[in-house]
Design a protein around this motif. Structure first.
Motif, PDB file in Angstrom:
ATOM      1  N   VAL A 167     -20.398   2.780  -9.196  1.00  0.00           N
ATOM      2  CA  VAL A 167     -20.209   3.641  -8.478  1.00  0.00           C
ATOM      3  C   VAL A 167     -21.225   4.161  -7.722  1.00  0.00           C
ATOM      4  O   VAL A 167     -22.466   3.582  -7.895  1.00  0.00           O
ATOM      5  N   THR A 168     -21.135   4.647  -6.548  1.00  0.00           N
ATOM      6  CA  THR A 168     -22.260   5.249  -5.573  1.00  0.00           C
ATOM      7  C   THR A 168     -22.532   6.724  -6.046  1.00  0.00           C
ATOM      8  O   THR A 168     -21.728   7.444  -5.925  1.00  0.00           O
ATOM      9  N   VAL A 169     -23.685   6.983  -6.386  1.00  0.00           N
ATOM     10  CA  VAL A 169     -24.207   8.321  -6.738  1.00  0.00           C
ATOM     11  C   VAL A 169     -25.443   8.763  -5.605  1.00  0.00           C
ATOM     12  O   VAL A 169     -26.520   7.994  -5.898  1.00  0.00           O
ATOM     13  N   ASP A 170     -25.245   9.729  -4.866  1.00  0.00           N
ATOM     14  CA  ASP A 170     -26.305  10.014  -3.870  1.00  0.00           C
ATOM     15  C   ASP A 170     -26.842   8.869  -3.264  1.00  0.00           C
ATOM     16  O   ASP A 170     -28.241   8.622  -3.135  1.00  0.00           O
ATOM     17  N   GLY A 171     -25.974   7.907  -2.877  1.00  0.00           N
ATOM     18  CA  GLY A 171     -26.545   6.970  -1.997  1.00  0.00           C
ATOM     19  C   GLY A 171     -26.845   5.584  -2.817  1.00  0.00           C
ATOM     20  O   GLY A 171     -27.414   4.675  -2.515  1.00  0.00           O
ATOM     21  N   LEU A 172     -26.777   5.616  -4.397  1.00  0.00           N
ATOM     22  CA  LEU A 172     -27.431   4.732  -5.316  1.00  0.00           C
ATOM     23  C   LEU A 172     -26.284   4.394  -5.896  1.00  0.00           C
ATOM     24  O   LEU A 172     -25.409   4.901  -6.490  1.00  0.00           O
ATOM     25  N   SER A 173     -26.410   3.079  -6.233  1.00  0.00           N
ATOM     26  CA  SER A 173     -25.276   2.333  -7.111  1.00  0.00           C
ATOM     27  C   SER A 173     -25.840   2.154  -8.474  1.00  0.00           C
ATOM     28  O   SER A 173     -26.862   1.953  -8.895  1.00  0.00           O
ATOM     29  N   GLU A 174     -24.576   2.569  -9.362  1.00  0.00           N
ATOM     30  CA  GLU A 174     -24.909   2.375 -10.943  1.00  0.00           C
ATOM     31  C   GLU A 174     -23.656   2.099 -11.637  1.00  0.00           C
ATOM     32  O   GLU A 174     -22.781   2.432 -10.960  1.00  0.00           O
ATOM     33  N   TYR A 175     -23.866   1.782 -12.783  1.00  0.00           N
ATOM     34  CA  TYR A 175     -22.810   1.387 -13.697  1.00  0.00           C
ATOM     35  C   TYR A 175     -22.489   2.862 -14.371  1.00  0.00           C
ATOM     36  O   TYR A 175     -23.369   3.420 -15.039  1.00  0.00           O
ATOM     37  N   ARG A 176     -21.381   3.048 -14.504  1.00  0.00           N
ATOM     38  CA  ARG A 176     -20.824   4.257 -15.312  1.00  0.00           C
ATOM     39  C   ARG A 176     -19.797   3.614 -16.412  1.00  0.00           C
ATOM     40  O   ARG A 176     -18.696   2.836 -15.833  1.00  0.00           O
ATOM     41  N   GLU A 177     -19.835   3.950 -17.415  1.00  0.00           N
ATOM     42  CA  GLU A 177     -18.911   3.597 -18.527  1.00  0.00           C
ATOM     43  C   GLU A 177     -17.807   4.164 -18.530  1.00  0.00           C
ATOM     44  O   GLU A 177     -17.639   5.448 -18.086  1.00  0.00           O
ATOM     45  N   CYS A 178     -16.543   3.513 -18.589  1.00  0.00           N
ATOM     46  CA  CYS A 178     -15.102   4.349 -18.412  1.00  0.00           C
ATOM     47  C   CYS A 178     -14.079   3.852 -19.522  1.00  0.00           C
ATOM     48  O   CYS A 178     -14.192   2.892 -20.197  1.00  0.00           O
ATOM     49  N   ASP A 179     -13.257   4.734 -19.546  1.00  0.00           N
ATOM     50  CA  ASP A 179     -12.285   4.521 -20.893  1.00  0.00           C
ATOM     51  C   ASP A 179     -11.230   3.368 -20.572  1.00  0.00           C
ATOM     52  O   ASP A 179     -10.918   2.569 -21.621  1.00  0.00           O
ATOM     53  N   ARG A 180     -10.888   3.134 -19.231  1.00  0.00           N
ATOM     54  CA  ARG A 180     -10.025   1.948 -19.049  1.00  0.00           C
ATOM     55  C   ARG A 180     -10.486   1.239 -17.821  1.00  0.00           C
ATOM     56  O   ARG A 180     -11.480   1.438 -17.137  1.00  0.00           O
TER      57      ARG A 180
END
Length: 229
Positions: A167-180
């Motif tokens: 995902v992109t947050v404040d212009g930076l990409s990072e991994y977010r853990e998700c349930d599905r």
């Protein structure tokens, strides 16, 4: 829900080996890739001078194979295109980063890479990558996949399956853990654990795939449609 896969003792005793080498140049990394060639089980990961060499155990390879079959069967049942690229080498010299996943798949971007050599200078990265993380941490490789722009990673440990979405947050990409799974929204970590346990209990990979197909076909139409859109 805990998950042991009822692994046999002899498999548990065979551990994945991992070597980390500092101060390795990009040219040395490329030369090592060329010398090792294809058709090997050893995986390499390179991040701005640090070279990680992973030698998978038997149980690592078994779990990887089962997850590959799950992804393939899901795309078949949901009528999704797929191009599996296995442990293809993913390199970006401009980023000084490279890695070889346990398994990689093009699904959303399958049409863009058919019949082509995977070159991240001109092609998108795989849409989905599998990393089996039983005896050695995949944190270094996750950072590499994040920087390469891989949209989704399944991380399998000895006790769970984790889904990560870029995902992109404040212009930076990072991994977010998700349930599905973002690619297959009807699929949760719990159901994948159940399929893996079935394969181990029955000692039959095909039994797992049959159960998967039956489960997908019994899902409400709106859920299947959402996962295929």
């Amino acid at each position: 829900m805990t998950r042991s896969h009822t692994l046999t003792k002899n498999l548990l005793e065979q551990t994945t080996q991992r070597i980390l080498l500092p101060n390795v140049s990009w040219s040395t990394y490329q030369a090592l890739l060329a010398d090792l060639g294809s058709g090997r089980s050893t995986r390499l990961a390179y991040d701005r001078g640090s070279l990680e060499i992973i030698m998978p155990s038997d149980i690592h390879e078994i779990l990887k194979h089962l997850l590959e079959r799950i992804v393939t069967a899901l795309t078949e049942e949901l009528d999704l295109p797929i191009r599996g690229v296995g442990s293809v080498t993913l390199n970006r010299e401009d980023l000084q980063k490279g890695a070889e996943p346990d398994a990689g798949f093009y699904i959303q971007n399958a049409a863009k890479v058919r019949g082509k050599t995977i070159d991240l200078a001109i092609a998108p990265p795989p849409d989905l990558i599998i990393e089996v993380d039983i005896y050695s941490s995949s944190s270094r490789r996750l950072q590499i996949y994040q920087d390469l722009g891989v949209g989704e990673v399944w991380r399998a440990t000895q006790t769970t399956i984790q889904f990560y979405q870029l995902v992109t947050v404040d212009g930076l990409s990072e991994y977010r853990e998700c349930d599905r799974s973002p690619t297959f929204p009807l699929v949760t970590a719990e159901i994948i654990q159940q399929w893996l346990e079935l394969a181990e209990r029955e000692q039959d990979d095909n039994a797992m795939v049959r159960a998967l197909r039956q489960w997908v076909r019994t899902q409400p139409t709106e859920n299947v449609t959402e996962s295929s859109s």
